[in-house]
Design a protein around this motif. Structure first.
Motif, PDB file in Angstrom:
ATOM      1  N   LYS A   1      52.165  29.083 -11.456  1.00 46.06           N
ATOM      2  CA  LYS A   1      51.495  29.446 -12.700  1.00 46.06           C
ATOM      3  C   LYS A   1      50.078  28.865 -12.771  1.00 46.06           C
ATOM      4  CE  LYS A   1      55.672  30.050 -15.466  1.00 46.06           C
ATOM      5  NZ  LYS A   1      56.415  29.660 -16.696  1.00 46.06           N
ATOM      6  N   LYS A   2      49.833  27.852 -11.964  1.00 47.49           N
ATOM      7  CA  LYS A   2      48.502  27.223 -11.905  1.00 47.49           C
ATOM      8  C   LYS A   2      47.835  27.653 -10.595  1.00 47.49           C
ATOM      9  CE  LYS A   2      50.218  23.094 -12.448  1.00 47.49           C
ATOM     10  NZ  LYS A   2      50.270  21.616 -12.606  1.00 47.49           N
ATOM     11  N   ILE A   3      47.096  28.732 -10.676  1.00 47.71           N
ATOM     12  CA  ILE A   3      46.542  29.364  -9.466  1.00 47.71           C
ATOM     13  C   ILE A   3      45.015  29.310  -9.501  1.00 47.71           C
ATOM     14  CG2 ILE A   3      46.400  31.482  -8.110  1.00 47.71           C
ATOM     15  CD1 ILE A   3      49.100  32.289  -9.457  1.00 47.71           C
ATOM     16  N   GLY A   4      44.438  28.655  -8.516  1.00 50.43           N
ATOM     17  CA  GLY A   4      42.993  28.600  -8.392  1.00 50.43           C
ATOM     18  C   GLY A   4      42.477  29.725  -7.512  1.00 50.43           C
ATOM     19  N   ILE A   5      41.228  30.115  -7.717  1.00 48.08           N
ATOM     20  CA  ILE A   5      40.615  31.144  -6.879  1.00 48.08           C
ATOM     21  C   ILE A   5      39.176  30.742  -6.571  1.00 48.08           C
ATOM     22  CG2 ILE A   5      39.929  32.534  -8.891  1.00 48.08           C
ATOM     23  CD1 ILE A   5      40.316  35.043  -7.105  1.00 48.08           C
ATOM     24  N   ILE A   6      38.795  30.900  -5.314  1.00 50.19           N
ATOM     25  CA  ILE A   6      37.401  30.691  -4.903  1.00 50.19           C
ATOM     26  C   ILE A   6      36.846  32.061  -4.551  1.00 50.19           C
ATOM     27  CG2 ILE A   6      35.836  29.539  -3.312  1.00 50.19           C
ATOM     28  CD1 ILE A   6      37.918  27.365  -2.941  1.00 50.19           C
TER      29      ILE A   6
ATOM     30  N   ILE B   1      43.625  30.840  -3.939  1.00 49.78           N
ATOM     31  CA  ILE B   1      43.277  32.087  -3.262  1.00 49.78           C
ATOM     32  C   ILE B   1      41.839  31.943  -2.761  1.00 49.78           C
ATOM     33  CG2 ILE B   1      42.897  34.578  -3.521  1.00 49.78           C
ATOM     34  CD1 ILE B   1      44.941  34.489  -5.840  1.00 49.78           C
ATOM     35  N   ALA B   2      41.635  32.102  -1.463  1.00 49.26           N
ATOM     36  CA  ALA B   2      40.300  32.030  -0.865  1.00 49.26           C
ATOM     37  C   ALA B   2      39.868  33.447  -0.497  1.00 49.26           C
ATOM     38  CB  ALA B   2      40.313  31.136   0.372  1.00 49.26           C
ATOM     39  N   CYS B   3      38.749  33.903  -1.058  1.00 45.97           N
ATOM     40  CA  CYS B   3      38.392  35.327  -0.989  1.00 45.97           C
ATOM     41  C   CYS B   3      37.561  35.740   0.217  1.00 45.97           C
ATOM     42  CB  CYS B   3      37.694  35.741  -2.279  1.00 45.97           C
ATOM     43  SG  CYS B   3      38.811  35.782  -3.698  1.00 45.97           S
ATOM     44  N   SER B   4      37.598  34.974   1.297  1.00 42.77           N
ATOM     45  CA  SER B   4      37.009  35.436   2.568  1.00 42.77           C
ATOM     46  C   SER B   4      37.569  34.599   3.699  1.00 42.77           C
ATOM     47  CB  SER B   4      35.472  35.340   2.548  1.00 42.77           C
ATOM     48  OG  SER B   4      35.036  34.020   2.832  1.00 42.77           O
TER      49      SER B   4
ATOM     50  N   GLY C   1      44.733  33.668   1.851  1.00 45.54           N
ATOM     51  CA  GLY C   1      43.355  33.968   2.211  1.00 45.54           C
ATOM     52  C   GLY C   1      43.095  35.468   2.211  1.00 45.54           C
ATOM     53  N   PHE C   2      41.873  35.809   2.551  1.00 52.53           N
ATOM     54  CA  PHE C   2      41.510  37.215   2.735  1.00 52.53           C
ATOM     55  C   PHE C   2      41.075  37.413   4.177  1.00 52.53           C
ATOM     56  CE2 PHE C   2      41.887  37.802  -1.697  1.00 52.53           C
ATOM     57  CZ  PHE C   2      41.843  39.169  -1.954  1.00 52.53           C
ATOM     58  N   ASN C   3      41.797  38.282   4.862  1.00 46.54           N
ATOM     59  CA  ASN C   3      41.569  38.642   6.255  1.00 46.54           C
ATOM     60  C   ASN C   3      42.079  37.576   7.224  1.00 46.54           C
ATOM     61  OD1 ASN C   3      40.265  41.279   5.964  1.00 46.54           O
ATOM     62  ND2 ASN C   3      38.697  40.087   4.909  1.00 46.54           N
ATOM     63  N   LYS C   4      42.557  38.050   8.338  1.00 51.57           N
ATOM     64  CA  LYS C   4      43.168  37.184   9.339  1.00 51.57           C
ATOM     65  C   LYS C   4      42.117  36.318  10.019  1.00 51.57           C
ATOM     66  CE  LYS C   4      46.289  37.311  13.308  1.00 51.57           C
ATOM     67  NZ  LYS C   4      47.069  38.164  14.225  1.00 51.57           N
ATOM     68  N   VAL C   5      42.468  35.049  10.241  1.00 47.48           N
ATOM     69  CA  VAL C   5      41.611  34.132  10.987  1.00 47.48           C
ATOM     70  C   VAL C   5      42.403  33.673  12.206  1.00 47.48           C
ATOM     71  CG1 VAL C   5      40.247  32.020  10.901  1.00 47.48           C
ATOM     72  CG2 VAL C   5      40.557  33.377   8.820  1.00 47.48           C
ATOM     73  N   GLU C   6      41.981  34.118  13.399  1.00 49.70           N
ATOM     74  CA  GLU C   6      42.728  33.831  14.626  1.00 49.70           C
ATOM     75  C   GLU C   6      42.904  32.328  14.839  1.00 49.70           C
ATOM     76  OE1 GLU C   6      44.166  36.016  16.437  1.00 49.70           O
ATOM     77  OE2 GLU C   6      43.264  37.889  15.721  1.00 49.70           O
ATOM     78  N   LEU C   7      41.883  31.553  14.500  1.00 50.07           N
ATOM     79  CA  LEU C   7      41.929  30.113  14.727  1.00 50.07           C
ATOM     80  C   LEU C   7      43.091  29.461  13.998  1.00 50.07           C
ATOM     81  CD1 LEU C   7      40.546  27.567  15.874  1.00 50.07           C
ATOM     82  CD2 LEU C   7      39.153  27.492  13.795  1.00 50.07           C
ATOM     83  N   ILE C   8      43.427  29.989  12.825  1.00 48.46           N
ATOM     84  CA  ILE C   8      44.509  29.406  12.031  1.00 48.46           C
ATOM     85  C   ILE C   8      45.841  29.562  12.754  1.00 48.46           C
ATOM     86  CG2 ILE C   8      45.794  29.612   9.856  1.00 48.46           C
ATOM     87  CD1 ILE C   8      43.148  30.351   8.518  1.00 48.46           C
ATOM     88  N   ASP C   9      46.048  30.710  13.385  1.00 46.34           N
ATOM     89  CA  ASP C   9      47.266  30.909  14.171  1.00 46.34           C
ATOM     90  C   ASP C   9      47.340  29.917  15.322  1.00 46.34           C
ATOM     91  OD1 ASP C   9      48.129  32.973  12.597  1.00 46.34           O
ATOM     92  OD2 ASP C   9      47.301  34.546  13.867  1.00 46.34           O
ATOM     93  N   ILE C  10      46.201  29.665  15.935  1.00 45.65           N
ATOM     94  CA  ILE C  10      46.159  28.781  17.100  1.00 45.65           C
ATOM     95  C   ILE C  10      46.586  27.358  16.738  1.00 45.65           C
ATOM     96  CG2 ILE C  10      44.604  27.700  18.789  1.00 45.65           C
ATOM     97  CD1 ILE C  10      43.002  30.336  18.765  1.00 45.65           C
TER      98      ILE C  10
ATOM     99  N   ILE D   1      49.228  27.156  11.717  1.00 48.78           N
ATOM    100  CA  ILE D   1      49.411  27.350  10.276  1.00 48.78           C
ATOM    101  C   ILE D   1      49.809  28.804  10.023  1.00 48.78           C
ATOM    102  CG2 ILE D   1      48.297  27.344   8.009  1.00 48.78           C
ATOM    103  CD1 ILE D   1      46.426  25.172   9.049  1.00 48.78           C
ATOM    104  N   ASP D   2      50.970  28.996   9.414  1.00 48.54           N
ATOM    105  CA  ASP D   2      51.415  30.357   9.083  1.00 48.54           C
ATOM    106  C   ASP D   2      50.819  30.749   7.732  1.00 48.54           C
ATOM    107  OD1 ASP D   2      52.992  30.743  11.371  1.00 48.54           O
ATOM    108  OD2 ASP D   2      54.624  29.578  10.490  1.00 48.54           O
ATOM    109  N   LEU D   3      49.658  31.376   7.784  1.00 43.21           N
ATOM    110  CA  LEU D   3      48.906  31.669   6.564  1.00 43.21           C
ATOM    111  C   LEU D   3      49.167  33.082   6.061  1.00 43.21           C
ATOM    112  CD1 LEU D   3      46.648  30.641   4.595  1.00 43.21           C
ATOM    113  CD2 LEU D   3      45.059  31.951   6.018  1.00 43.21           C
ATOM    114  N   SER D   4      49.495  33.186   4.777  1.00 47.67           N
ATOM    115  CA  SER D   4      49.588  34.489   4.128  1.00 47.67           C
ATOM    116  C   SER D   4      48.176  34.956   3.779  1.00 47.67           C
ATOM    117  CB  SER D   4      50.433  34.393   2.848  1.00 47.67           C
ATOM    118  OG  SER D   4      51.742  33.968   3.156  1.00 47.67           O
ATOM    119  N   TYR D   5      47.938  36.275   3.894  1.00 48.81           N
ATOM    120  CA  TYR D   5      46.573  36.757   3.639  1.00 48.81           C
ATOM    121  C   TYR D   5      46.576  38.232   3.258  1.00 48.81           C
ATOM    122  CZ  TYR D   5      47.023  38.520   8.461  1.00 48.81           C
ATOM    123  OH  TYR D   5      47.455  39.157   9.603  1.00 48.81           O
ATOM    124  N   MET D   6      45.475  38.638   2.611  1.00 51.67           N
ATOM    125  CA  MET D   6      45.218  40.043   2.339  1.00 51.67           C
ATOM    126  C   MET D   6      44.402  40.591   3.500  1.00 51.67           C
ATOM    127  SD  MET D   6      46.714  40.734  -0.546  1.00 51.67           S
ATOM    128  CE  MET D   6      46.168  42.432  -0.446  1.00 51.67           C
ATOM    129  N   GLU D   7      44.895  41.630   4.124  1.00 50.82           N
ATOM    130  CA  GLU D   7      44.232  42.208   5.293  1.00 50.82           C
ATOM    131  C   GLU D   7      43.408  43.417   4.890  1.00 50.82           C
ATOM    132  OE1 GLU D   7      42.466  42.733   8.138  1.00 50.82           O
ATOM    133  OE2 GLU D   7      44.033  41.409   8.926  1.00 50.82           O
TER     134      GLU D   7
END
Length: 343
Positions: free
Chosen positions: A182-187, A247-250, A276-285, A288-294
């Motif tokens: 319920k407490k959701i921040g957005i950048i 939520i990080a918008c890029s 996040g927004f869009n996949k970041v290959e480095l995060i997989d490496i 970190i299993d990151l959920s994102y908007m593609e």
């Protein structure tokens, strides 16, 4: 033996100045003279015959791509998509990197005009609105098809391919709400950018539909880059009641958030959920299993190139604005989970 303009002028029986005017596609040359000069140019191999033919048609087989940051993998994927389709139809590409600077963008558009390109696909600079009049005049002056990709402009109506950013902000926020947050921040990105405005609009809509209050301290304006997102993430924890999710918008702002959380010794999602927004290959490496908007940037590139081709073929529809919206895809990998901790 190197062929010079003087050699061509002598062979064609005209002045060197006339040769220059033909090469620069000046209107101050009779059509009969132009054809004679182009024939000599081709015969003497001063330029490749394909270019000579394109000069006679007053166009080339090349398109321009203008992006704000070639080092960002997101734009690299867009370029890859454009290039794939362009190569299939035999078109060449000239790439312009503006470093998110409007003056560089205007210079790139002037180069497009100078080289008589067939068309342009561009992602306009983020947040630069002080040169609106110059931009509009330049766009109208180059008189070739322009297709925007990914980012829109509020002050001029152009054809383009865009992501449904309202949907992106809405679905990212809804996923966190469904997980119990319920407490959701957005950048956000720069708020003069249409994508930033629309993602924030979707975020607010999701909160309102779920009767969750919109707290201004949870909304922070970033600049689509890492360093500011890093600082803004740390700012969240200077308040007494920080968010449980961000939520990080890029893609680059996502890296900034992660950098701050690592420094604060916070784990994802145990201590802080993140989408996040869009996949970041480095995060997989780094595991970190990151959920994102593609946004599917490669698809954006392909669709924008096909749209430009449609515009080029449909000369009878010249001036008609064509706009395509592509829905983003929510990829959930667990970083959105709520662990019931209130910091």
């Amino acid at each position: 033996m190197t062929v010079t303009i003087d050699d061509i002028a002598k062979q064609a029986g005209v002045s060197s100045a006339t040769i220059s005017r033909v090469l620069n596609n000046s209107s101050y040359v009779k059509e009969e003279t132009r054809e004679k000069v182009l024939k000599v140019i081709e015969e003497m191999n001063y330029v490749p015959s394909a270019i000579a033919r394109s000069l006679s048609k007053r166009e080339t087989s090349t398109i321009g791509i203008i992006v704000p940051d070639i080092t960002n993998s997101y734009f690299g994927e867009i370029i890859k998509g454009i290039s794939k389709i362009a190569e299939d139809v035999g078109l060449n590409i000239i790439l312009f990197n503006t470093n998110n600077n409007v003056k560089s963008e205007l210079k790139a558009l002037e180069e497009v005009k100078k080289h008589r390109l067939k068309g342009v696909i561009m992602t306009p600079c983020f947040g630069n609105t002080e040169f609106q009049t110059d931009f509009i005049e330049t766009i109208r002056g180059i008189n070739i098809p322009i297709v925007l990709v990914s980012a829109d402009l509020s002050y001029i109506n152009l054809s383009g391919v865009f992501v449904d950013d309202v949907m992106g902000g809405y679905e990212a926020t809804s996923a966190l709400i469904k997980s119990g947050h319920k407490k959701i921040g957005i950048i956000t990105g720069i708020m003069s950018s249409s994508s930033a405005v629309n993602r924030l609009k979707g975020y607010k809509r999701a909160l309102e539909e779920n009767d969750i209050p919109i707290i201004n301290d949870y909304i922070k304006e970033g600049n689509f880059d890492l360093d500011i997102a890093y600082e803004l993430t740390k700012d969240f924890f200077k308040r007494k009641n920080p968010p449980t999710a961000i939520i990080a918008c890029s893609n680059r702002m996502t890296l900034g958030v992660i950098k701050a959380l690592v420094e604060l010794k916070m784990k994802i999602p145990n201590d802080m959920a993140l989408i996040g927004f869009n996949k970041v290959e480095l995060i997989d490496i780094v595991g970190i299993d990151l959920s994102y908007m593609e946004d599917s940037p490669m698809e954006l590139g392909e669709v924008s190139m096909n749209l430009l081709l449609d515009i080029l073929k449909s000369r009878e529809d010249e001036g008609k604005i064509k706009r395509i919206n592509i829905p983003p895809k929510l990829i959930l990998k667990g970083s959105e989970i709520f662990h019931g901790k209130s910091l």
